[in-house]
Write a protein that holds these residues in place. Sequence first.
Motif, mmCIF file in Angstrom:
data_model
loop_
_atom_site.group_PDB
_atom_site.id
_atom_site.type_symbol
_atom_site.label_atom_id
_atom_site.label_comp_id
_atom_site.label_asym_id
_atom_site.label_seq_id
_atom_site.Cartn_x
_atom_site.Cartn_y
_atom_site.Cartn_z
ATOM 1 N N ILE A 59 -12.902 -26.574 35.043
ATOM 2 C CA ILE A 59 -12.825 -27.954 34.265
ATOM 3 C C ILE A 59 -11.154 -28.065 33.801
ATOM 4 C CG2 ILE A 59 -15.186 -28.239 33.872
ATOM 5 C CD1 ILE A 59 -14.623 -27.782 30.927
ATOM 6 N N THR A 62 -9.056 -32.065 29.579
ATOM 7 C CA THR A 62 -9.593 -33.377 29.246
ATOM 8 C C THR A 62 -10.981 -33.595 29.460
ATOM 9 O OG1 THR A 62 -7.666 -34.510 30.094
ATOM 10 C CG2 THR A 62 -9.437 -35.776 30.135
ATOM 11 N N GLN A 63 -11.481 -32.767 30.483
ATOM 12 C CA GLN A 63 -13.039 -32.649 30.673
ATOM 13 C C GLN A 63 -13.692 -31.896 29.761
ATOM 14 O OE1 GLN A 63 -12.629 -31.296 34.683
ATOM 15 N NE2 GLN A 63 -13.358 -33.100 35.470
ATOM 16 N N ASP A 66 -14.420 -34.259 26.869
ATOM 17 C CA ASP A 66 -15.268 -35.408 27.225
ATOM 18 C C ASP A 66 -16.655 -34.965 26.952
ATOM 19 O OD1 ASP A 66 -16.541 -37.758 28.063
ATOM 20 O OD2 ASP A 66 -15.356 -37.982 29.770
ATOM 21 N N GLN A 69 -19.667 -36.159 29.570
ATOM 22 C CA GLN A 69 -19.926 -35.503 30.773
ATOM 23 C C GLN A 69 -20.847 -34.383 30.790
ATOM 24 O OE1 GLN A 69 -16.615 -34.247 33.219
ATOM 25 N NE2 GLN A 69 -15.610 -36.295 32.953
ATOM 26 N N PRO A 72 -19.457 -31.466 33.782
ATOM 27 C CA PRO A 72 -18.109 -31.602 34.181
ATOM 28 C C PRO A 72 -17.593 -30.756 35.260
ATOM 29 C CG PRO A 72 -17.915 -30.197 32.157
ATOM 30 C CD PRO A 72 -19.279 -30.673 32.475
ATOM 31 N N GLN A 76 -15.618 -32.166 38.483
ATOM 32 C CA GLN A 76 -14.295 -31.762 38.945
ATOM 33 C C GLN A 76 -14.616 -31.280 40.189
ATOM 34 O OE1 GLN A 76 -11.563 -31.623 37.417
ATOM 35 N NE2 GLN A 76 -10.364 -30.644 39.045
#
Length: 103
Positions: A59, A62-63, A66, A69, A72, A76
């Motif tokens: 990932i 940013t993921q 977050d 999610q 993730p 991705q």
Amino acid sequence: MYEKFVRDRITQLRLQKGVSEYQMSYDLGHSRGYIYNISSGKSLPPLTELFAICAYFGITPTQFFDDKQENPELIQKAVEGLKSLDNHDILMILSFINRLQKA
């Protein structure tokens, strides 16, 4: 506050991946207690190591941050797959997504 988020997020992603703290530490090239020390709050990974942890999970940073999610890594993989499609195929997939969201 952010320290707890990092610890909890690493634990969440590690459990989703189905690996132990020991295995993840080993895979990242650290001693067996490395991830345990992060998860327990004894230490935090430096930024370069956080990038390595993100790569381990497949990932982006940013993921990682977050928390909305749930998985993730799958998102991705979907994004990477979309990049190889032409516009017509992407629009078709978007129409499927819209249909599923309405259901």
